[in-house]
Design a protein around this motif. Structure first.
Motif, PDB file in Angstrom:
ATOM      1  N   ASP A 150       0.866  -1.181   0.000  1.00 26.96           N
ATOM      2  CA  ASP A 150       0.000   0.000   0.000  1.00 26.96           C
ATOM      3  C   ASP A 150       0.903   1.232   0.000  1.00 26.96           C
ATOM      4  O   ASP A 150       1.484   1.591   1.028  1.00 26.96           O
ATOM      5  N   GLY A 151       1.041   1.887  -1.152  1.00 25.76           N
ATOM      6  CA  GLY A 151       1.969   2.996  -1.295  1.00 25.76           C
ATOM      7  C   GLY A 151       1.810   4.098  -0.268  1.00 25.76           C
ATOM      8  O   GLY A 151       2.797   4.481   0.399  1.00 25.76           O
ATOM      9  N   PRO A 152       0.594   4.655  -0.078  1.00 27.19           N
ATOM     10  CA  PRO A 152       0.426   5.714   0.926  1.00 27.19           C
ATOM     11  C   PRO A 152       0.769   5.250   2.343  1.00 27.19           C
ATOM     12  O   PRO A 152       1.360   6.005   3.116  1.00 27.19           O
ATOM     13  N   ALA A 153       0.407   4.004   2.684  1.00 20.67           N
ATOM     14  CA  ALA A 153       0.728   3.478   4.014  1.00 20.67           C
ATOM     15  C   ALA A 153       2.237   3.348   4.176  1.00 20.67           C
ATOM     16  O   ALA A 153       2.794   3.639   5.253  1.00 20.67           O
ATOM     17  N   LEU A 154       2.919   2.914   3.120  1.00 19.24           N
ATOM     18  CA  LEU A 154       4.377   2.795   3.172  1.00 19.24           C
ATOM     19  C   LEU A 154       5.019   4.177   3.341  1.00 19.24           C
ATOM     20  O   LEU A 154       5.973   4.338   4.107  1.00 19.24           O
ATOM     21  N   ASP A 155       4.487   5.166   2.661  1.00 20.17           N
ATOM     22  CA  ASP A 155       5.008   6.533   2.812  1.00 20.17           C
ATOM     23  C   ASP A 155       4.834   7.023   4.246  1.00 20.17           C
ATOM     24  O   ASP A 155       5.732   7.685   4.801  1.00 20.17           O
ATOM     25  N   ARG A 156       3.704   6.704   4.858  1.00 15.64           N
ATOM     26  CA  ARG A 156       3.476   7.119   6.250  1.00 15.64           C
ATOM     27  C   ARG A 156       4.458   6.434   7.192  1.00 15.64           C
ATOM     28  O   ARG A 156       4.938   7.033   8.167  1.00 15.64           O
ATOM     29  N   LEU A 157       4.757   5.152   6.911  1.00 14.00           N
ATOM     30  CA  LEU A 157       5.757   4.441   7.719  1.00 14.00           C
ATOM     31  C   LEU A 157       7.114   5.132   7.620  1.00 14.00           C
ATOM     32  O   LEU A 157       7.786   5.369   8.639  1.00 14.00           O
TER      33      LEU A 157
END
Length: 266
Positions: A65-72
């Motif tokens: 999940d790209g946005p979730a990875l960015d948040r991480l």
């Protein structure tokens, strides 16, 4: 006061990832646990936090999940330090290539190649600042063909090539890369293998050599990390198999078809 080494482990709620996180924590590291299984991850966090809560954080997310990875990546960056990134999370499949739906290949590639690449690139500034190390859990399947694992072999081969190139490009920046090449381990990656249609595989896995425990593998990885090694072939079987494939590929294929015959019938 010495600042603890900060280590991030993906796929940390079970199997090799949990063994790595637990072993790193026992060595005094601060650990960041990442996994898509929120409930299991919370349990693992609680187990370590009972010993030393300030040294453990956890993030539940799907790494594809790209946005979730960015948040991480933003959250880790906000923490201010990362010394070791262990790209462990992975999936596999057991199904003949010609019968496998393309969605299975895409899913395996997304988890086993795209996610670790994206996470690593996002963490490079932190690793550059700390003179840190990226540890990638590859596979002998990335070096040689294994029947019923065309997508997995492809993803692990791509992982190897990407990080061998990256190794050369970031060496002058003080960032190290350790590639790990296990053979068969007793971990959930095989019990959760996908079948040709993306549902759980219907048949048991075939294996060769000794099936090792996750704890056994984790200890060897952390020792290799401490020694500054670049590649880890953990046992004599992995070395022998890789040499056989290169020196006698026809013999290797005959032996593989005999040992993995069930993959041709599935």
């Amino acid at each position: 006061m010495t600042t603890p080494t900060t280590t991030l482990v993906t796929g940390a709620a079970s199997g090799l990832g949990w063994s790595l996180a637990r072993a790193a924590f026992a060595r005094g590291h601060s650990v960041i646990l990442v996994d898509r299984d929120a409930d299991a991850l919370a349990e693992k966090h609680a187990e370590l936090a009972a010993e030393d809560a300030p040294r453990v954080r956890h993030f539940a997310l799907d790494l594809t999940d790209g946005p979730a990875l960015d948040r991480l990546i933003d959250a880790v960056t906000a923490g201010g330090r990362l010394d070791v990134l262990i790209n462990n999370a992975g999936i596999t499949h057991r199904s003949p290539a010609a019968r496998t739906d393309m969605k299975v290949f895409r899913q395996v590639m997304a988890v086993d190649w795209e996610a670790p690449v994206a996470l690593t690139l996002g963490c490079l500034p932190l690793l550059r600042a700390s003179g840190g190390c990226v540890v990638n859990i590859g596979s002998m399947a990335g070096w040689m063909p294994v029947l019923g694992r065309a997508g997995y072999c492809s993803a692990k081969a791509a992982l190897t090539q990407f990080f061998e190139v990256l190794r050369g490009e970031v060496a002058d920046q003080g960032i190290r890369v350790l590639m790990v090449y296990p053979s068969f381990l007793a971990t959930p990656i095989e019990t959760n293998a996908l079948g040709f249609d993306g549902k759980p595989a219907a048949h048991a896995r075939s294996s060769v050599g000794k099936v090792r425990s996750a704890d056994w593998m984790a200890e060897r990885i952390l020792k290799a990390l401490t020694r500054g090694e670049k590649r880890l072939f953990p046992d004599s079987f992995t070395v022998f198999a890789s040499l056989l494939w290169r020196l006698a590929p026809n013999t290797y294929h005959r032996l593989m078809r005999r040992r993995f015959a069930v993959e041709l019938e599935s």
